[in-house]
Write a protein that holds these residues in place. Structure first.
Motif, PDB file in Angstrom:
ATOM      1  N   GLN A 158       0.830  -1.218   0.000  1.00 11.11           N
ATOM      2  CA  GLN A 158       0.000   0.000   0.000  1.00 11.11           C
ATOM      3  C   GLN A 158       0.855   1.255   0.000  1.00 11.11           C
ATOM      4  OE1 GLN A 158      -3.428  -0.758   0.065  1.00 11.11           O
ATOM      5  NE2 GLN A 158      -3.934  -1.219   2.190  1.00 11.11           N
ATOM      6  N   ALA A 159       2.111   1.096   0.444  1.00 10.12           N
ATOM      7  CA  ALA A 159       2.983   2.271   0.569  1.00 10.12           C
ATOM      8  C   ALA A 159       3.660   2.619  -0.752  1.00 10.12           C
ATOM      9  CB  ALA A 159       4.058   2.008   1.621  1.00 10.12           C
ATOM     10  N   ARG A 160       3.464   1.762  -1.762  1.00 11.12           N
ATOM     11  CA  ARG A 160       4.246   1.905  -2.986  1.00 11.12           C
ATOM     12  C   ARG A 160       4.155   3.298  -3.609  1.00 11.12           C
ATOM     13  NH1 ARG A 160       4.225  -3.325  -6.445  1.00 11.12           N
ATOM     14  NH2 ARG A 160       5.447  -4.026  -4.680  1.00 11.12           N
ATOM     15  N   HIS A 161       2.974   3.843  -3.673  1.00 10.37           N
ATOM     16  CA  HIS A 161       2.854   5.163  -4.303  1.00 10.37           C
ATOM     17  C   HIS A 161       2.471   6.249  -3.302  1.00 10.37           C
ATOM     18  CE1 HIS A 161       3.439   3.194  -8.082  1.00 10.37           C
ATOM     19  NE2 HIS A 161       2.440   2.366  -7.825  1.00 10.37           N
ATOM     20  N   SER A 167      -2.371   7.794   5.878  1.00 13.99           N
ATOM     21  CA  SER A 167      -2.228   6.348   5.654  1.00 13.99           C
ATOM     22  C   SER A 167      -3.611   5.737   5.466  1.00 13.99           C
ATOM     23  CB  SER A 167      -1.562   5.688   6.863  1.00 13.99           C
ATOM     24  OG  SER A 167      -0.284   6.227   7.080  1.00 13.99           O
ATOM     25  N   PRO A 168      -3.718   4.692   4.623  1.00 21.78           N
ATOM     26  CA  PRO A 168      -5.023   4.047   4.442  1.00 21.78           C
ATOM     27  C   PRO A 168      -5.488   3.340   5.714  1.00 21.78           C
ATOM     28  CG  PRO A 168      -3.289   2.804   3.330  1.00 21.78           C
ATOM     29  CD  PRO A 168      -2.647   4.059   3.839  1.00 21.78           C
ATOM     30  N   LEU A 224       3.082   6.850   5.577  1.00 20.52           N
ATOM     31  CA  LEU A 224       3.167   5.404   5.357  1.00 20.52           C
ATOM     32  C   LEU A 224       4.498   4.952   4.744  1.00 20.52           C
ATOM     33  CD1 LEU A 224       1.569   2.765   5.573  1.00 20.52           C
ATOM     34  CD2 LEU A 224       0.693   3.208   3.258  1.00 20.52           C
ATOM     35  N   ALA A 225       5.038   3.886   5.322  1.00 23.21           N
ATOM     36  CA  ALA A 225       6.213   3.217   4.767  1.00 23.21           C
ATOM     37  C   ALA A 225       5.855   1.751   4.544  1.00 23.21           C
ATOM     38  CB  ALA A 225       7.380   3.317   5.737  1.00 23.21           C
ATOM     39  N   GLY A 226       6.560   1.125   3.588  1.00 24.55           N
ATOM     40  CA  GLY A 226       6.292  -0.287   3.321  1.00 24.55           C
ATOM     41  C   GLY A 226       7.502  -1.146   3.633  1.00 24.55           C
ATOM     42  N   GLY A 227       8.541  -0.554   4.148  1.00 22.41           N
ATOM     43  CA  GLY A 227       9.784  -1.260   4.428  1.00 22.41           C
ATOM     44  C   GLY A 227      10.881  -0.221   4.528  1.00 22.41           C
ATOM     45  N   ILE A 228      12.052  -0.585   4.028  1.00 22.30           N
ATOM     46  CA  ILE A 228      13.176   0.352   4.089  1.00 22.30           C
ATOM     47  C   ILE A 228      12.874   1.597   3.247  1.00 22.30           C
ATOM     48  CG2 ILE A 228      15.602   0.690   3.473  1.00 22.30           C
ATOM     49  CD1 ILE A 228      15.385  -1.165   5.778  1.00 22.30           C
TER      50      ILE A 228
END
Ligand SMILES: [Fe+2]
Length: 289
Positions: free
Chosen positions: A25-28, A35-36, A101-105
């Motif tokens: 979800q953080a990709r874009h 945040s969603p 929002l982050a999805g990882g590093i």
């Protein structure tokens, strides 16, 4: 936190799918957008409750008073995983911070630099339910409970912004690496003397039951910028070395002294070798998500 390749989180395809879905979800995501909403499952909420309860116990006598006060004021519920927006709105009212929002590093420049504007990158996924007191990667419990506690406190919010403003001023890997190391050994894993003993204030310690219980088994050393700048990161497992400030006033003074005028020349000006000379490479802040 720490790496464990046999961790159940890596071997459970159902868990991996859920984790990756929340990370994707953080990709874009654009910094500053809300945040969603996540519909957390009862299992995920149960993990949060277990960790929350264990941490409250582990905090007793082990964390700095200022952090304890921030935790008690923090808009962080005990009984369910809060939404980023739910906690963020209250943090904004208290210190001007919110979660993004982050999805990882996240690259250093974005992760650290965003703090200048009051945005803290946080993930939404939760650690594996079979090992609630151990996680091989930062999760929503680390981010929201650990950093959310800090960001309730004006003292800490000022330090996050101080880190962010320094990161905004520089572009080279050498400079960003040094800021990232300073951040890592203070706001993530820092200790400070208080009332004749050593206590934790770093967010990674506040949110890690295992780290808190064994922190006195680590080598506890006085703050030493040269060591911090040259020692390879220990990203996985428990931290073997923790650095302590004389007090939280000492922490504030040290970070402002180092970072208020931080620029591309700070590293050579302080006699600190460039990364390449140490055989090290620039890497994302390990706490960065
Ligand atoms: Fe962190």
């Amino acid at each position: 936190m720490g790496a464990a390749h046999d961790h159940p989180g890596f071997a459970d395809p159902h868990y991996v799918r859920r984790r990756n879905h929340l990370a994707d979800q953080a990709r874009h995501h654009r910094v500053g957008d809300p945040s969603p909403h996540v519909d957390y499952t009862e299992t995920e909420h149960r993990t949060w409750r277990t960790v929350h309860r264990a941490l409250l116990q582990a905090h007793q006598g082990r964390i700095c008073r200022t952090v304890e006060e921030a935790r008690d004021q923090a808009p962080i519920p005990a009984d369910h995983i809060p939404q980023h927006t739910e906690v963020g709105e209250e943090l904004t009212a208290l210190t001007g911070f919110s979660f993004t929002l982050a999805g990882g590093i996240v690259p250093n420049q974005r992760f650290l630099g965003s703090m200048a504007d009051g945005h803290f990158h946080a993930v939404q996924y939760v650690r594996h339910p079979t090992m609630p007191l151990y996680t091989p990667e930062p999760d929503v419990i680390h981010d929201v409970l650990g950093h959310g506690t800090h960001l309730t406190s004006p003292l800490f919010a000022d330090l996050y912004r101080t880190v962010g403003r320094a990161a905004r001023r520089v572009h080279s890997d050498d400079a960003l690496d040094l800021i990232s190391r300073i951040y890592w050994h203070t706001l993530e894993y820092g200790l400070a003397h208080e009332s004749g003993t050593t206590k934790a204030y770093g967010a990674a310690l506040l949110s890690s039951y295992g780290e808190l219980l064994r922190m006195h088994q680590a080598h506890i050393r006085p703050w030493n910028l040269h060591e911090i700048a040259t020692r390879p990161y220990q990203v996985s497992g428990y931290q073997p070395v923790l650095y302590t400030m004389r007090s939280l006033d000492h922490l504030t003074q040290t970070l402002h002294d180092l970072l208020d005028d931080f620029d591309e020349d700070t590293r050579p000006r302080m006699g600190l070798p460039p990364l390449a000379e140490r055989g090290l490479t620039g890497r994302p802040a390990p706490s960065t998500h």
